[in-house]
Design an enzyme around this catalytic site. Sequence first.
Site, PDB file in Angstrom:
ATOM      1  N   HIS A   1       4.261  -5.924  -2.842  1.00  0.00           N
ATOM      2  CA  HIS A   1       4.697  -5.331  -4.095  1.00  0.00           C
ATOM      3  C   HIS A   1       6.170  -4.940  -4.096  1.00  0.00           C
ATOM      4  CE1 HIS A   1       0.271  -4.564  -4.617  1.00  0.00           C
ATOM      5  NE2 HIS A   1       0.591  -4.862  -5.875  1.00  0.00           N
TER       6      HIS A   1
ATOM      7  N   CYS B   1      -1.463  -0.610  -5.126  1.00  0.00           N
ATOM      8  CA  CYS B   1      -0.932  -1.146  -3.882  1.00  0.00           C
ATOM      9  C   CYS B   1      -1.629  -0.525  -2.677  1.00  0.00           C
ATOM     10  CB  CYS B   1       0.573  -0.862  -3.787  1.00  0.00           C
ATOM     11  SG  CYS B   1       1.257  -1.372  -2.206  1.00  0.00           S
TER      12      CYS B   1
ATOM     13  N   SER C   1     -10.628   1.060  -4.766  1.00  0.00           N
ATOM     14  CA  SER C   1      -9.378   1.663  -5.228  1.00  0.00           C
ATOM     15  C   SER C   1      -9.567   2.772  -6.234  1.00  0.00           C
ATOM     16  CB  SER C   1      -8.471   0.595  -5.843  1.00  0.00           C
ATOM     17  OG  SER C   1      -8.203  -0.376  -4.875  1.00  0.00           O
TER      18      SER C   1
END
Lengths: 651, 375
Positions: free
Chosen positions: A371, A384, A326
Amino acid sequence: MRRRESFKDLQGEKQTFTARAIFAGLTCLLLSIVLVVRLVNLQIINHDYYSTRADDNRMRITPVPPVRGLIYDRNGTLLAENRPAFVLEVTPEQAGNLDAALKSLEPVIALTPKDIDRFKDRVRKSPRYRGVPVRSNLSMEEVARYEINRHDFRGIDVTAGLTRNYPMGASASHVVGYVGGITEDELKDLDPREYQGLIQIGKVGVEKSQEDLLRGTPGAKIIEANAYGRPLRELDYRQGAPGKNLYLSLDARVQSVAETALGNLDGAVVAIDPRNGEVIALVSKPGFDPQLFVEGVDPTTYKALNNDPDRPLFNRALQGTYPPGSTVKPAMALAGLEFNVVTPDHREFCKGEYMLPGSSRKYRCWKRTGHGWLDLAGGVAHSCDVYFYALANSLGVDRIYQAMSGFGLGRPTGVDLPLEKGGLLPSREWKRRVRKENWYPGETLNIGIGQGYMTATPIQLAQMAARIAMRGGGFRPHVVHATEDALTKEMKVVVPEALPPIEMQNPANWDAVVAAMEQVAQVPGGTAYKIGKDAPYRIAAKTGTAQVAGMAQDEAKARDQSTIPERLRDHALFIAFAPADDPKIAVGVLAEHGGHGASVAAPIARQVMDMYLLGEVRYRGEAPPGAPPLANSTPAPAAAATNDDDDANAR
Amino acid sequence: MLTTARRHDKPEPSLADSLERWHVDLWLLLLLVAVGTIGLVVLYSASGHSLPQVISQAQRWVIGLIVMTAVAQAPPEVYRAVAPWLYGATVVLLVLTLAIGAVAKGAQRWLDLGIVRFQPSEMMKLAMPMAVAAFLHARNLPPRIFTIAVTLVMIGLPTALIAKQPDLGTALLVVAAGMFALFFAGFGWHWILGALGAIGAAAPLVWSKMHDYQRQRILTLLDPESDPLGAGYHITQSKIAIGSGGLFGKGWLNGTQAKLEFLPESHTDFIFAVYSEEFGLLGILLLLIIYLAIVARGLFIAARAQDTFQRLLAASLAMTFFIYVFINMGMVIGLLPVVGVPLPLVSYGGTSVVSLLTGFGMLMSVQTHRKLLSS
C-alpha cells in the site's frame, strides 16, 4: 326315656325359658350398644377424617392449560400465534373394534400407516374411556366431511384445540424458535405445577428464552370422578392466567430484506439499534420450518435436518464462531490510540509484507504489491494488514486482550436468546491453559488482523459496531421490546440494560476511528466505497474476509475465489453503522464461503440499513449469488479489496 | 295389603284383632314393612338409581309377604310334624349340591333343578331350628347329655356341608339357629362355659399347628385392613362411607362412595354402609331400633307360645334374625371379619327375603294359633 317325657316339667321349662329369653334380649341390647359405640367412633369422632378421605376418593384436579402468549415484531406483525386445530379422536371404549372404526374413517379423513401406528401405541398407554388422538390439523374439508357423516361414527370425535403456528415460517425461525413436546430430560428440571395440562415447551429461540412469560399459569377444574377415574361433573374451577404477549424489537421487513439479500448463501445478519441494544434483525440462513416441530417431527425428517451439510438448525448468528478478520481493525486502532502506541497521524510503509525484528518470517498483506505509506485512517480504509501487524506488535497480546475484551469479544453478549456462544479471544493465559504452550509473537500479529485463534459470532460483530457507534456506550442486545398482558392489554416496555462504557483517555480517539470507518465507505479506494458512494446517509463500516482453514495461503491467493470449491472459499464479513453522525443501526454480516467481505457482505448490510433507515431498499448494486438481481446491477470488480491475511505458517 | 280385605260386619273390631283372624301379627307386619320400605329406599340409591332392581326386590317382597301369610295359616303342629322330613330332605339336597351343584363366585351353593335354581343352605336356616325344636320338644328338658349329643350332631352335619361349599356366613347362621334352640331348651350353663373354655384353650394349639399361609388368611380375616388392596379394600371403603356420613348423613342419593362405585357390593352385603353414609348415625339408630323391636316381638311371641316346639322355634328364629343383623353390621363397620352375610330384609337378593319372611310366617303361626287354655 319315654317315662320321663310323661313327666315333663312344663313349669320349670317355662321358667328357664323366660330367664334365658330375658338374658338373650339383654345380650341383643348389649351387642347393639357395641355397634353404636363403634358407629359413634366412626361417624362422630373420626367424621372429619373419613369425610376428607371420601373427598380424596372422588375429587380429581384436572388442569386447564393456559393459552400461550403471542409473539409480534416491533410493528405488530404476528410471528407466533395459536391457531384452532381440529383433532380426530377415537374413544376405544365407545368405538368397539378399533380396526373397523379406523376403516370406517377411510373415505372421510385420510390416515397414513404412520398415523395408525402412532394411534395404536397411544391406545395401549391410555385409559379406555379417554379419547385418543389419531390425527391433528384436520382440514376444514375433512371436518366438514366428518360432520356430514357424524352419525355413522361411534366413539369417533373431532375436537377443537389450539396449536402453535408460525406465520413467517422459516423467516424468523432462529429468533422466534418453536415449541415441541416436553421431553423426559426437560421434565426433570421444571416445576410440574407450572406445566399442568401442558404438553409442549419452548425449545429454541424466544419460545425458549421467554418460556416463563409466554407460558402463563395453568388453571384447574376440580372434577368428580368415580372409582375407575371416569370424570362425571365439574365441582369447582380455579382461574389460571394466559401467557404474556411479546413484542419483539425485530422488524419483520428488515429481517426479510436481510434474508433475501443473503440469497442462497449460508450466513448470518444481525442488526442492532445501538441507542438501546434492540435487535432489529437476526438472520441465520438456512432457516427451517418451525411448524415441523410443533406437530412432532418424524424421525426421517429430523435426521435429514440434522445431517444437512448446511446445518439449518444451527443458529449461526449466535452459535457460529468465525475468525472476525479485518472487522476487528477499528477496535484494534482504538486500542492502539488508547495505549499511545499510535497516533492518528502515525504512518507505516506497506511493501506487501511484514517481518518481525530479528526474524525472517514474512507476514503478507492481502495486497501483494503493497500500500505504500499509510496513516491510521488509511490503514483502516484500505484494510492494510501490514499497518495492523505493526500496531499489534507494538500493543502486544496482553493489551490486545484487554482492549478487545472491552468490546465484548471472547464472551457472549448476553442477548435474551438461548445457546449463545462466546467465541474465542486468545490470551497468554488461555494458550498456556488450553494448548500448554507459550505465546509466540507471530500469533500476536495474526490476532491483530482478526485471524489466528481469534473467533467471534456475528452478533458480537454487530455489537462491536454498536459500541463504536455509541463511542464506548451501548446496551446489552435484546430481542424482547415489550410484554403485553393478554387480558388487560397493559404494555410493559423492557428497560434496556446499559453496559459499562468503554473508557478512552482521549474521546477524540473515537472520532478518529469513526472517521476512518467512514472513509471505508465514503472515500474512493475505501474497501466499501461501492456501497457507500450513493447512500443517502453516511455509513461507517469495515470489511473483512476470513480465510477458511486448511488451505495453503499461496494457493488461496493464487486462484480466483469463484474457481475454488465453495466449501474452501473465504468467509465474507462486514460491520457497519449508520448514519455515521447519528447512529440508528449497527450491522454485522457474515456470509460463509461468500468470498470477499466488500463484494458480498457489504451489499447485504447496505440493503438492511436502507430498509431500516429509509423504509425501502435503494441500493442498486450487484446481488449476491442466488438473490433476486437488483436493478442496474454491475459486474463484480475482479478484486474489490479487503484484507487477506493470515499466515499459514503461524498456525 | 290384607287390610283392604276386611269386612265391617262386626262393630269395632280392632285392626289387630281383625288381622289376627287372618293369622297375621300386626306388630311384626308393621315392623317388617318398615324395614322393607327403608330397604327399598336405600336400594334405589345403592344400586345407582336402578328402578328395575328396586321393582324386582319389591316383587320379591310381595311374594315373601304372600308366602309369609300362607305359612301363618297352618298351625304350628304342622311344622312340628314336617320338621324331621324337611330337615332330612334338606340334608340330602345339601349333599347333592356339593356333588352336582353349580359353582358361582368360587362357591358351590346353587342346585339347579331344571325349572328353578335355589340354595338348599337357605332352606336349612329354617329346617334347622324347626328340627332341633321338634326334637327337643319330644325330650325331657333341660336336656341330658345324650339329647345334647344328638342335637349337636343334628347341628354339626348340615353346618359342615354348608361350610364345605364354602359359605361361612350361612354356616354361622345355621349353627346359631340350632344352638339357640338348644340354649332356650335349657342347655346347661356349665356346658356353654365349658365349650367356650375348650375353644379358647385349643386355639393356641391349633394356631401353632397351622401353615403360614393359613395363619395369613386368618389374620386377613380378622384384620382386613392389613391387606388394603385386597380384602381390606372393601372394609376401608366401607368405613370411609360410614364415617363420612356423620350424625345426620349426606342425605338420600347424596352418598358418594356407592354412587361413584368406590364401595363394592354396595347393594348387597355392604348396603348398610350406603345407608350409614346417607342417613347418618340417627338413621342407623332408627333402623337398629326397628330391628330390635322385631327381635323383641319374636321373643315375646316365644314367651307366650303354648308348647316347647313353638317356644324354641320362635325364640330361635328371633335370635337368629338378630345375629344376622349383628354379623352384617359388625362386618360392615369393621368389627367382625367379612364373612358374607347380607343385611336381613334390606340387602338386595330374593332368596333371603323370602326365607326370612317364611320364618316370620311361622312366628305368626305360633302367635295366632294359640288355643284358649280352658283351665
